[in-house]
Enzyme design. Structure first.
Site, short mmCIF file in Angstrom:
data_model
loop_
_atom_site.label_atom_id
_atom_site.label_comp_id
_atom_site.label_asym_id
_atom_site.label_seq_id
_atom_site.Cartn_x
_atom_site.Cartn_y
_atom_site.Cartn_z
N SER A 210 35.69 40.34 49.79
CA SER A 210 36.81 40.78 48.96
C SER A 210 37.88 41.44 49.84
O SER A 210 38.32 40.81 50.80
CB SER A 210 36.29 41.70 47.86
OG SER A 210 37.25 41.89 46.87
N ASP A 335 34.86 33.24 41.12
CA ASP A 335 35.33 34.47 41.76
C ASP A 335 36.36 35.23 40.93
O ASP A 335 36.47 36.45 41.01
CB ASP A 335 35.97 34.11 43.11
CG ASP A 335 35.30 34.79 44.29
OD1 ASP A 335 34.75 35.88 44.11
OD2 ASP A 335 35.35 34.21 45.40
N HIS A 452 32.62 37.20 41.27
CA HIS A 452 33.02 37.94 42.47
C HIS A 452 31.88 38.88 42.86
O HIS A 452 31.27 39.49 41.99
CB HIS A 452 34.27 38.74 42.11
CG HIS A 452 35.01 39.27 43.30
ND1 HIS A 452 35.45 38.47 44.31
CD2 HIS A 452 35.40 40.53 43.62
CE1 HIS A 452 36.08 39.21 45.22
NE2 HIS A 452 36.06 40.47 44.83
#
Ligand SMILES: *[C@@H]1O[C@H](CO)[C@@H](O)[C@H](O)[C@H]1NC(C)=O
Ligand SMILES: *[C@@H]1O[C@H](CO)[C@@H](O)[C@H](O)[C@H]1NC(C)=O
Length: 552
Positions: A210, A335, A452
């Protein structure tokens, strides 16, 4: 009784003499001593927690070298996390004194030397995060499983976040990017010191997820890491993500200044520097309510900036700096789910319908500077394969796909293309992680894939430490990922390096854009090519070539 004691003493004695350990380690700052743990059948590991890699940083200043210490520093507790808003967003946690890293060193029957090194950079939107990774009841970012299974040294670093890490006035008074400089200082420290810990300074791989994945990308693009990094892995985040750079940081700095009663004129920087750090941290919290007209992803304000120093230019113009680095990058197949659920909560509901209009509104927001032509093109691109009366599943899934493409997948493909084009003597690898979230069909819809952050627990081997929470197939998957990741760290090729992999992962090249789908059930059919090409083409070619409706 005496006999038993005798046996005990002998056993303890044997344990001591047979344990392989670095013992006290000399670093540039002084001596450190970690903890030696037995990891089974003649294998030991030295763990160092809370090793300082820089001094306590000055507020809004680059990190400085640590002045050093006398005697032996006990490195057995994690350092405090960098000052940040707490999870209730009603106060802060952590400290400005936070520039520490942690090291895991595996040993066999002899003490290790010259092992490849993997340095983890945490995510958290540049607002939160820490090097231990509190997750449920464990330290998710413990390097033990990767170090043990992959026979590599694992390092987890810390960096400043939020206001203290990323506030920028957009000029030389407060340039910003302090968090990126912290990461760089830690990487440079590892390069200078890791040999004493059994690591090979010429074999350093950085990896992150991330904002940490984007950070990895920034660290490869800056001219300040020349010769320090051999390889890099970006999971679900690259420097090209629109959320990873703030091109108008001044207005954010002024808003924060107003909140802490500082002037916004030429005295702003000196006033901010004198302000209480907890107050500054809380002032960096912005309204997080979102809708398809005002998407979540545009609400990340305290992020890296093009400062003319760490980043001398737009990230897309800096890929020549990564030409001597092997690069692996990928995304999760859903995601964007978490983020689009904030904008359109009904996509995670069986009870509430998602109107088609929400698809349009989200696309209007994402294509705003191209006006109606942009959103109409986008809508056509995403709906041309829909059935005449699209089902709720089709509509909801499309919203998640739009978010996934726009926020993560397309910028990651763009970064892979640029890397492959510039790094002609190095390798590029692309993946799509698609293991469905464990809560698919209960908390999440049945069509849910990998959200995610979902891949992180597999990379760090959590299924091996929490076996009861996972199925055997999840242990397989975690083993595959540790094999690919650590092989890559050793050789620049995820297929070679000592650990067996289920299927050969081909290189990503500009002419054959192959990628590997990571999943518990992998075979030759997991090798695919041209990830979501139609959509990548739309966002990277068709849309940018439409005229902007706003004048520059
Ligand atoms: C923050 O919120 C939590 C949960 O509601 C509460 O327990 C805690 O006391 C609050 N802290 C402050 C500083 O208000
Ligand atoms: C890196 O580590 C691997 C595995 O230990 C080794 O084969 C290689 O020679 C090392 N050095 C470089 C520069 O790749």
């Amino acid at each position: 009784m005496t006999a038993m004691l005798g046996i005990l003493v002998v056993a303890v004695f044997l344990e001591t003499v047979s344990a392989t350990s670095l013992g006290v380690v000399y670093t540039e700052g002084g001596m450190v001593e970690g903890e030696n743990i037995h990891i089974g059948s003649g294998h030991y590991m030295d763990v160092f927690k809370g090793v300082p890699f820089a001094d306590i940083p000055g507020r809004f200043e680059k990190p400085k070298r640590h002045p050093g210490w006398d005697g032996i520093l006990k490195a057995t507790e994690y350092g405090k996390e960098c000052l940040q808003v707490n999870s209730f967003v009603n106060g802060t946690s952590g400290s400005e004194d936070c520039l520490y890293l942690n090291i895991w060193v595996p040993h066999g029957s002899i003490v290790s030397s010259d092992l490849p090194v993997m340095v983890w950079i945490y995510g958290g939107g540049f607002m939160i995060g820490n090097s231990m990774g509190f997750y449920l009841d464990t330290n998710l970012y413990s390097g033990q499983q990767i170090a043990e299974r992959g026979n590599v040294v694992v390092v987890t670093l810390a960096y400043r976040v939020g206001t203290l890490g990323f506030l920028s006035t957009g000029d030389s008074s407060l340039l910003g990017n302090y968090g990126l400089w912290d990461q760089q200082a830690a990487i440079a420290w590892v390069h200078r010191n890791i040999r004493s810990f059994g690591g090979d300074p010429d074999n350093i791989t950085i990896f992150g997820e991330s904002a940490g994945g984007a950070s990895v990308s920034f660290q490869t693009l800056t001219p300040h890491n020349k010769g320090l990094i051999k390889r890099a892995i970006s999971e679900s985040g690259v420097a090209l993500c629109n959320w990873a750079v703030n091109r108008n940081p001044r207005s954010v700095a002024e808003e924060i200044a107003l909140r802490v009663n500082c002037p916004t004129d030429h005295n702003m920087a000196s006033c901010l520097k004198m302000t209480d750090p907890e107050q500054l941290t809380m002032a960096g919290v912005f309204d997080q309510t979102s809708s398809p007209d005002d998407p979540m992803i545009y609400k990340m304000y305290l992020v890296p900036v093009i400062d003319g120093d760490f980043l001398p230019d737009e990230p897309s113009n800096l890929f020549h700096n990564a030409a001597d680095i092997d690069y692996m990058a990928g995304v999760n197949d859903m995601d964007g789910f978490t983020f689009t659920t904030d904008d359109v909560p009904s996509i995670n509901s069986d009870q509430v319908d998602t109107p088609i209009g929400d698809v349009k509104r989200l696309l209007v927001s994402y294509t705003k500077d191209k006006g109606a032509a942009g959103s109409e093109n986008a809508y056509f691109t995403y709906t041309s394969t829909w059935e005449t009366n699209p089902s709720q599943k089709t509509i909801k899934k499309t919203v998640a796909e739009i978010g996934t493409d726009y926020i993560f997948l397309v910028p990651t493909q763009a970064a892979l293309y640029l890397h492959a084009a510039k790094a002609t003597t190095k390798h590029t690898y692309s993946y799509l992680f698609s293991e469905p979230n464990n809560l698919a069909g209960s908390f999440y819809p049945s069509w849910m894939g990998a959200d995610h952050f979902d891949e992180v627990q597999y990379v760090f081997g959590r299924p091996f430490t929490k076996m009861t929470e996972f199925l055997p197939q999840h242990l397989d998957l975690s083993g595959y990922m540790i094999a690919y990741w650590t092989n890559f760290a050793k050789t620049g090729d995820p297929n070679e390096g000592g650990l067996e992999v289920p299927v050969r992962w081909p290189k990503f090249t500009s002419t054959g854009q192959q990628y590997l789908e990571l999943h518990h059930d992998m075979d030759q059919s997991s090798v695919k090519e041209k990830m979501r090409l139609r959509f990548v083409h739309f966002w990277t070619s068709i849309l940018p070539n439409l005229p902007s409706v706003f004048s520059e």
